[in-house]
Every structure is written in C-alpha cells, then in structure tokens.
Write an enzyme that holds these catalytic residues in place. Structure first.
Site: not given
Ligand code: 13P
Length: 250
Positions: A9-11, A94, A96, A166, A172, A212, A233-234
C-alpha cells in the site's frame, strides 16, 4: 492450501516517474515468486504501474473506490473506471479512510458489493485502536467490522474477499503486533467468517496482517497458520525491502 498474498500500500507516496523506476527494478526481483503480488498505488500512478507491470506476475490495485457507477462526485473514482483500465484489486475501509474521511461500516459494505459488481477484489481492512485493545474489546471491534462490512455477500463473493487485519496502533509506528497476537486476531476473523458463511468460505478466505511489516519480521508472521500474507505500507515503497518481504520464504 491457501496461496499467500503479499500486497503493498503506497498510500500518498510516489509519482508516476518514481513508479516506473520502482517497477523497473522490482519486477525482476520477484519474477520467480509463487505468491500473489499486489501493489495498491495512488490513482495518479495507476496507468504507469499497469504499463510497467504488463506481462509480469505483479497485479495492480487501487486504495479506494466510489461505489456509484458514475455521478456528480467531485474527486472520486468509480469501480467501473478502475475495472475499465485493468485494476484488479482495491483496498477498502483502510483505517486512515475510516479516521480521516469518516467512512462507516455501512458505506464500506456498499463499496465491497460494488467492487464485486466490477470484478475488483476487495482488500477489506479491519482492526482495533490502542484504546480498544487496552480495554479488552479488540475481538468485539474486529468481529463487528467483519459482520457489518461483509453483510449480504454471496458465498462465491465471500470466498474471494481478502481481509487485512491492521491494528491501528501498529500502522506506521514501527510497533508490530507479535506474530502470536496477529495470529490470534486473524483466527478471530476466520472464525467469525465461519459463523457467517460456513466452513468452505472460512477455509478459503485470505486473511493478511498489516502494521509495520518489515523484511526482519515477515517470516515469523507469514508462517502463522491463519495468516495468508501481508499488507505492507512503508516497506513497500522501496524495491529492495519489498522484494525481501515478497521473497520471505526463499
Ligand atoms: P506500515 O507498514 O507503514 O505500518 O503501514 C501498514 C498499512 O497501513 C498498510 O495498509
């Protein structure tokens, strides 16, 4: 045996130029993988990502969709548009989007049904906040989300849903749920789906862990019996780290 799905997930990171250089490197690094590899990119990168991954084993997903076919909905993108261009997956619900865009479970349920109307596989995100975990209501929170978000699907649809557990406190933050805690929550999800849709669906549905995930912890998490991969994510932004996660068992 369920296939593992490793999704990124590149956000709101990477532009189309970054997208092209990412895939130029990444596609060879994961070329022999048996896992389903999906990267959910910002809308602006979808065309570049589809072009760059043509003929590879990498699938492209969106991070959100609007359930309406078309309409006066400024700033939104419909499932029909995503389907037309060749997007195969979309993240839905998600945390967010639940937090910053006030998306409710009823709304998320509409999006999941719309995704299926357009051959897009939904990656449904569920998970508890830190406060909910501390109060001992994590299971209640996650199972309520599952009941509401997956309401009214056919058996065939329910089998194809990808659920990502999640925990909000692990996103994050560098704090990962222990492999045991992640497994426990993914099992709660599978058992809730068993109650709703029966054994065949529960045993087929893919449940991922997200929060993470890094090359260092991927193996312990993905080896758990009820965890069918990850939503990253990251660590999905960099071809080196994401390919190490995809290749966790090589
Ligand atoms: P991180 O891997 O950066 O913690 O993000 C997880 C995430 O929100 C994937 O959708």
């Amino acid at each position: 045996m369920r296939k593992k799905i490793i999704a990124g997930n590149w956000k709101m990171y990477h532009n189309p130029t970054d997208t092209m250089s990412f895939f130029e490197k990444f596609k060879d690094m994961v070329a022999g993988s048996n896992h389903e590899i999906v990267i959910c990119v910002p809308y602006i990168d979808v065309s570049a990502a589809l072009e760059a991954t043509k003929g590879t084993n990498i699938k492209i997903g969106a991070q959100n969709l609007n359930h309406e076919k078309a309409g006066a909905l400024t700033g939104d993108v419909s499932c029909k548009m995503l389907e037309d261009i060749g997007v195969e997956y979309s993240i839905i619900g998600h945390s967010e989007r639940r937090q910053y865009h006030h998306e409710t479970d009823d709304f998320i349920n509409l999006k999941i049904k719309a995704a299926f109307d357009h051959e897009i596989i939904p990656i449904l995100c569920v998970g508890e906040s830190l406060l909910e975990r501390e109060k001992g209501i994590a299971k209640y929170k996650i199972c309520t989300q599952i009941v509401m978000d997956l309401d009214g699907l056919t058996t065939e649809q329910a089998k194809q849903v990808v659920v990502a557990y999640e925990p909000v406190w692990a996103i994050g933050t560098g704090k990962t749920a222990s492999a045991q805690d992640a497994e426990e929550a993914c099992k709660w999800i599978r058992e809730e789906i068993r109650t709703l849709y029966g054994d065949e669906v529960a045993d087929a549905v893919a449940i991922l862990y997200g929060g993470s995930v890094k090359p260092e912890n991927a193996k312990a998490i993905f080896n758990m019996p009820n965890i069918d991969g990850g939503l990253v994510g990251g660590a999905s932004l960099d071809p080196d780290s994401f390919s190490k996660i995809v290749n966790w068992d090589r």
